[in-house]
Design a protein around this motif. Sequence first.
Motif, PDB file in Angstrom:
ATOM      1  N   THR A   1      17.035  30.537  15.771  1.00  0.00           N
ATOM      2  CA  THR A   1      18.221  29.861  15.234  1.00  0.00           C
ATOM      3  C   THR A   1      18.017  29.362  13.809  1.00  0.00           C
ATOM      4  O   THR A   1      18.802  28.541  13.327  1.00  0.00           O
ATOM      5  N   THR A   2      16.983  29.848  13.118  1.00  0.00           N
ATOM      6  CA  THR A   2      16.676  29.310  11.799  1.00  0.00           C
ATOM      7  C   THR A   2      17.382  30.059  10.681  1.00  0.00           C
ATOM      8  O   THR A   2      17.704  31.243  10.798  1.00  0.00           O
ATOM      9  N   ASP A   3      17.577  29.359   9.561  1.00  0.00           N
ATOM     10  CA  ASP A   3      18.049  30.022   8.355  1.00  0.00           C
ATOM     11  C   ASP A   3      17.003  31.014   7.843  1.00  0.00           C
ATOM     12  O   ASP A   3      17.343  32.040   7.248  1.00  0.00           O
ATOM     13  N   SER A   4      15.730  30.732   8.105  1.00  0.00           N
ATOM     14  CA  SER A   4      14.647  31.600   7.632  1.00  0.00           C
ATOM     15  C   SER A   4      14.736  32.993   8.246  1.00  0.00           C
ATOM     16  O   SER A   4      14.623  34.008   7.537  1.00  0.00           O
ATOM     17  N   GLU A   5      14.913  33.070   9.561  1.00  0.00           N
ATOM     18  CA  GLU A   5      15.028  34.377  10.211  1.00  0.00           C
ATOM     19  C   GLU A   5      16.264  35.117   9.702  1.00  0.00           C
ATOM     20  O   GLU A   5      16.232  36.341   9.496  1.00  0.00           O
ATOM     21  N   MET A   6      17.350  34.377   9.464  1.00  0.00           N
ATOM     22  CA  MET A   6      18.554  35.011   8.944  1.00  0.00           C
ATOM     23  C   MET A   6      18.325  35.583   7.549  1.00  0.00           C
ATOM     24  O   MET A   6      18.810  36.675   7.217  1.00  0.00           O
TER      25      MET A   6
END
Length: 257
Positions: free
Chosen positions: A140-145
């Motif tokens: 659910t992270t911005d990093s993975e996105m």
Amino acid sequence: MCRIAAYAGPAIPLENIVVRPVHSLLEQSQHATEAKLAVNGDGFGISWYDDRGALGLYRDVLPAWADDNLINLCRMVRSPLFIAHIRASTVGETTRVNCHPFAYGRWSFCHNGQIPHFRVIRRRLMAALPEHLFEQMRGTTDSEMIFLTLLANGLEADPEHALALTLDQIGTAGDEGPIKLTCVFSDGETLYGFRHASTGPAPTLYVSEVLEHGGRAVASEPLCGMAQRWTAVPPDTLCKVTPEGFELCPLTAARAA
């Protein structure tokens, strides 16, 4: 903010970067000096490549200093290219799937910073992903996105252009605060580092001089504790590190293309 340490060069034990230096990544997990938080205890992870380019990944939610497996792994595993990350969470709960690095195919990626308006743009970014990358999402992270968006924007073919497109898609945060994005990623052959902030300073990133075993490190903070032996990566500049050396490529031209 999170802390990052990575390496490219002749194969060495992971501990030479992650554990043994006077200001190693393990030391930075409790005593960071160039971050808002001195302690980074919301999980950790390492991605590494063998001499054939095969990718290994180990992540956990424990603080790095609390997991004996990390020290044992770093002592026993040798690699010519690896990325290590300790997390201080800003977006997403403390779970293994939210720990960095993230991996897809031959690529591994980690991030330090935040997208303050992520809740506003998350659905739009998800909708723009091709099906095979949308199905890859686990956390659910911005990093993975950011990682999946880079892949969707052609990371494999042209990392500079993929970064430029991704920054354009992220857009601006308005009154919610500055966008901070410092990332390190690799395809197993080249180690890349990049830092960006919409306003104010971007989270720190340095590349080392040639180390005693012939490789180079990239890190959030100089691992030897002596900044004069390291080159700060300028904002909006892609740093490309190989066993032969490093190159700094301003992103301005790519964003204008």
